[in-house]
Design a protein around this motif. Structure first.
Motif, PDB file in Angstrom:
ATOM      1  N   PRO A 159      -5.495   2.349  -0.716  1.00 33.64           N
ATOM      2  CA  PRO A 159      -4.868   2.498   0.598  1.00 33.64           C
ATOM      3  C   PRO A 159      -4.735   1.151   1.296  1.00 33.64           C
ATOM      4  CG  PRO A 159      -7.177   3.080   0.728  1.00 33.64           C
ATOM      5  CD  PRO A 159      -6.895   2.807  -0.726  1.00 33.64           C
ATOM      6  N   ARG A 214       0.899   8.219   3.037  1.00 36.78           N
ATOM      7  CA  ARG A 214       0.857   8.395   1.586  1.00 36.78           C
ATOM      8  C   ARG A 214      -0.544   8.404   1.028  1.00 36.78           C
ATOM      9  NH1 ARG A 214       6.163   5.673  -1.022  1.00 36.78           N
ATOM     10  NH2 ARG A 214       7.583   5.959   0.742  1.00 36.78           N
ATOM     11  N   SER A 215      -1.493   7.948   1.834  1.00 33.50           N
ATOM     12  CA  SER A 215      -2.883   7.916   1.346  1.00 33.50           C
ATOM     13  C   SER A 215      -3.675   9.146   1.762  1.00 33.50           C
ATOM     14  CB  SER A 215      -3.592   6.654   1.878  1.00 33.50           C
ATOM     15  OG  SER A 215      -3.717   6.691   3.290  1.00 33.50           O
ATOM     16  N   PRO A 272       0.337   3.516  -3.697  1.00 35.80           N
ATOM     17  CA  PRO A 272      -0.933   4.047  -3.174  1.00 35.80           C
ATOM     18  C   PRO A 272      -2.012   4.188  -4.244  1.00 35.80           C
ATOM     19  CG  PRO A 272       0.770   5.748  -3.232  1.00 35.80           C
ATOM     20  CD  PRO A 272       1.455   4.451  -3.506  1.00 35.80           C
ATOM     21  N   ALA A 325       0.829  -1.209   0.000  1.00 32.77           N
ATOM     22  CA  ALA A 325       0.000   0.000   0.000  1.00 32.77           C
ATOM     23  C   ALA A 325       0.860   1.255   0.000  1.00 32.77           C
ATOM     24  CB  ALA A 325      -0.927  -0.004   1.211  1.00 32.77           C
TER      25      ALA A 325
END
Length: 316
Positions: A67, A314-315, A63, A59
């Protein structure tokens, strides 16, 4: 110890005191729950953690594919409990004669006569059906990948009879989650997944060598082979070597997946915990070996925390 546990008379020596089976389960359920090792949750944690590592790393690495999936994490948890239970039941069916010769295992449900081999086989089938139901929730590639692991699961119980490296075969089976988490997220495998798998194999050999220290004397009598027997007085150095390989492969996996500083922070915490374990190993101290073995849940969770935080960052 609760009155129920005290009255049962079959509390196993490597089960944590006050565990849910010995304290609360109906007496008629206890032999089956012990077959599945529900009284010893460390096993399913160690099976589960490579799945979670790989899921979080995939994930964080990609991304765009989605997610970190809480649903996947939950499925892996259910599947780990079911399939660890199935694997242990299968192992106990195969090892029922050897288990009678080892102090720590002679009171297990089959050798002690609480459960017949036929009853254990039926319970094994039921657990496998739960595992299959979980596996079918994933994409087709992950389903095929999951089925491939059964080869190593089937072979493992026999390895202690023929090689001093049964821990390596256990690693091939228990580390499979390093592939599964990535396959579930990506629908394919890539270099980081194989590195996570290799990392988890080395970790398994290390911690299961620690676990096998408990049985050194009985294993000699019963003719059971293990890395703990093979390394003998050098077991501490051997575990240190496997833990060093674990960290090196984990670092390679994190780098190849192009993960961020949070993943490296989790890796650093993981490495520190493994280093602490190595310093704590003292000869054939069975009680200490069991405590150190169980502490690997916390070691693996530290690494997962870093990977998961990286994925979540990162999500956002």
């Amino acid at each position: 110890m609760s009155p129920q546990a005290a009255g049962d008379g079959q509390v196993l020596p490597d089960a944590p005191r006050g565990n849910i089976v010995d304290s609360y389960a109906p007496p008629s359920w206890r032999p089956y729950l012990r077959l599945a090792r529900i009284d010893r949750p460390i096993g399913w944690w160690l099976l589960l953690l490579p799945c979670w590592w790989s899921s979080a790393a995939a994930a964080a690495s990609d991304p765009a594919a989605g997610p970190l999936s809480v649903w996947h994490l939950a499925l892996f948890w259910i599947g780990a409990v079911a399939m660890r239970g199935a694997g242990c039941t299968y192992n106990d069916i195969v090892d029922r004669d050897l288990d009678r010769q080892v102090e720590r295992t002679r009171n297990r449900p089959i050798p002690s006569g609480q459960v017949t081999t036929r009853q254990a086989a039926a319970f094994l089938a039921a657990q496998c059906l739960v595992g299959l139901a979980v596996l079918l929730q994933f994409n087709r590639f992950a389903v095929v990948t999951g089925f491939a692991s059964l080869v190593f699961v089937a072979i493992y119980p026999f390895m202690k009879r023929v090689t001093s490296w049964p821990q390596a075969m256990l690693g091939l089976a228990f580390a499979w989650g390093g592939l599964m988490g990535w396959a579930a997220h990506e629908g394919a495998l890539a270099l980081p997944a194989f590195l996570f798998y290799a990392c988890a194999i080395a970790w398994t050999i290390g911690y299961d060598t620690v676990y096998a220290i408990q049985d050194l004397e009985d294993d000699v009598i019963a003719g059971i082979k293990s890395t703990a027997r093979m390394f003998g007085a050098h077991a501490r150095e051997a575990v240190g070597a496997f833990y060093a390989i674990t960290i090196a492969l984990a670092a390679a996996a994190v780098r190849s997946a192009e993960l961020g500083w949070l993943s490296y922070l989790g890796l650093l915490a993981f490495a520190a915990h493994l280093a602490w374990q190595i310093r704590q190993i003292r000869g054939a101290d069975s009680a200490r070996a069991l405590r150190l073995f169980r502490s690997n849940r916390d070691a693996g969770l530290l690494f997962f925390a870093g990977l998961a935080l990286d994925a979540l960052s990162r999500s956002l």
